[in-house]
Design a protein around this motif. Sequence first.
Motif, mmCIF file in Angstrom:
data_model
loop_
_atom_site.group_PDB
_atom_site.id
_atom_site.type_symbol
_atom_site.label_atom_id
_atom_site.label_comp_id
_atom_site.label_asym_id
_atom_site.label_seq_id
_atom_site.Cartn_x
_atom_site.Cartn_y
_atom_site.Cartn_z
ATOM 1 N N CYS A 190 0.839 -10.223 -5.906
ATOM 2 C CA CYS A 190 1.019 -10.783 -4.847
ATOM 3 C C CYS A 190 1.140 -9.713 -3.879
ATOM 4 O O CYS A 190 2.272 -9.359 -3.166
ATOM 5 C CB CYS A 190 1.908 -11.944 -5.002
ATOM 6 N N TYR A 193 0.377 -11.387 2.515
ATOM 7 C CA TYR A 193 -0.017 -12.697 2.874
ATOM 8 C C TYR A 193 -1.271 -12.632 3.133
ATOM 9 O O TYR A 193 -1.895 -13.864 2.908
ATOM 10 C CB TYR A 193 0.955 -12.932 4.184
ATOM 11 N N SER A 194 -1.912 -11.841 3.729
ATOM 12 C CA SER A 194 -3.376 -11.877 4.424
ATOM 13 C C SER A 194 -4.401 -11.613 3.012
ATOM 14 O O SER A 194 -3.784 -10.897 1.949
ATOM 15 C CB SER A 194 -3.628 -11.011 5.270
ATOM 16 N N TYR A 195 -5.675 -11.943 3.260
ATOM 17 C CA TYR A 195 -6.762 -11.710 2.266
ATOM 18 C C TYR A 195 -6.566 -10.012 1.829
ATOM 19 O O TYR A 195 -6.442 -9.036 2.756
ATOM 20 C CB TYR A 195 -7.963 -12.076 2.666
ATOM 21 N N SER A 200 -4.727 -10.296 -5.710
ATOM 22 C CA SER A 200 -4.182 -11.355 -5.531
ATOM 23 C C SER A 200 -3.564 -11.342 -4.263
ATOM 24 O O SER A 200 -2.783 -10.369 -3.882
ATOM 25 C CB SER A 200 -3.830 -12.286 -6.398
ATOM 26 N N TYR A 201 -3.423 -12.364 -3.255
ATOM 27 C CA TYR A 201 -2.646 -12.546 -2.063
ATOM 28 C C TYR A 201 -1.873 -13.748 -2.053
ATOM 29 O O TYR A 201 -2.216 -14.626 -2.771
ATOM 30 C CB TYR A 201 -3.335 -12.369 -0.872
ATOM 31 N N PHE A 202 -0.960 -14.176 -1.184
ATOM 32 C CA PHE A 202 -0.280 -15.104 -1.120
ATOM 33 C C PHE A 202 -0.933 -16.378 -1.341
ATOM 34 O O PHE A 202 -0.339 -17.136 -2.350
ATOM 35 C CB PHE A 202 0.594 -15.158 0.053
ATOM 36 N N GLU A 203 -1.779 -16.955 -0.592
ATOM 37 C CA GLU A 203 -2.301 -18.096 -1.068
ATOM 38 C C GLU A 203 -3.073 -18.272 -2.281
ATOM 39 O O GLU A 203 -2.703 -19.529 -2.859
ATOM 40 C CB GLU A 203 -3.490 -18.382 0.173
ATOM 41 N N LYS A 204 -3.896 -17.305 -2.576
ATOM 42 C CA LYS A 204 -4.345 -17.336 -3.920
ATOM 43 C C LYS A 204 -3.596 -17.495 -5.018
ATOM 44 O O LYS A 204 -3.710 -18.045 -5.929
ATOM 45 C CB LYS A 204 -5.420 -16.151 -3.940
ATOM 46 N N LEU A 206 -0.520 -18.542 -5.028
ATOM 47 C CA LEU A 206 0.259 -19.648 -5.323
ATOM 48 C C LEU A 206 -0.650 -20.853 -5.701
ATOM 49 O O LEU A 206 -0.151 -21.593 -6.724
ATOM 50 C CB LEU A 206 0.631 -20.445 -3.844
ATOM 51 N N LEU A 207 -1.960 -20.730 -5.543
ATOM 52 C CA LEU A 207 -3.058 -21.660 -6.077
ATOM 53 C C LEU A 207 -3.012 -21.416 -7.507
ATOM 54 O O LEU A 207 -3.251 -22.468 -8.400
ATOM 55 C CB LEU A 207 -4.423 -21.628 -5.283
#
Length: 248
Positions: A190, A193-195, A200-204, A206-207
């Motif tokens: 992770c 936060y950004s792309y 991998s980054y925060f949104e990806k 967590l998904l």
Amino acid sequence: MKITILGCGSSQGVPYIGCKCYVCASDDSKNKRRRVSILVETDATKILVDTSPDLRQQCLDNNITSLDAIIFTHDHSDHVAGIDEVRALRKNKKLIDAYIDDETFRSLSNRYSYIFNYSTPLYPPTLRRKKLDKSQIIGDVQVKAFDQMHGDIISQGLRFGNVAYSTDFNKIPDESMECLQNLDVWIVDCLRYSYAPTHSYFEKTLLLIEQIKPKLAVLTHMGHDIDYNEISKILPKNVVAGFDNMVI
């Protein structure tokens, strides 16, 4: 089995050299991140994953004086540049088995030929290359390796029993997802936060955690825009931010 997170930082570590951002200037020890690596231990076996540039201090901090094996996930410098430090970790000066896939070994044997090949009595080799297979037993530890996309190269994800380690990836191929089923713990990339194009980054992240459903997910390879206390406030109950010297 015991897993120690020796480092959970990005390729530059945290703090970044010369940076005065909030996280880099923080006095919180959990915002001090060495380059990414873990130690896997049972009563009989010690396996190091990657030789980060910070390996010497990681060993001193965690009283690591010997190893049975090393696994390399890929050849990027933040994962291999501490390779010279393994000289001090040999049991009775015996070679340490190093499990390496073919592509990574081609790179390492070129950059660090003296580590693997006999040159002179003054500089004997320290590592013995073993091919990293998709499934094997190292000591008393069952290890499975699976491919991950990391930009334009392939890195190796690793599974030890019901614990998996996935650093340095931006995509996990469908055929590798089987190795991530029914996990107790997933230590997962992770970066920020950004792309990010190669991580991998925060949104990806967590998904993926929601899809894979480990009992516990631990974030690693975090850069300097992630503050430990702030991210801890927004993570789901089964997700925690890693920190250096964390023991699982």
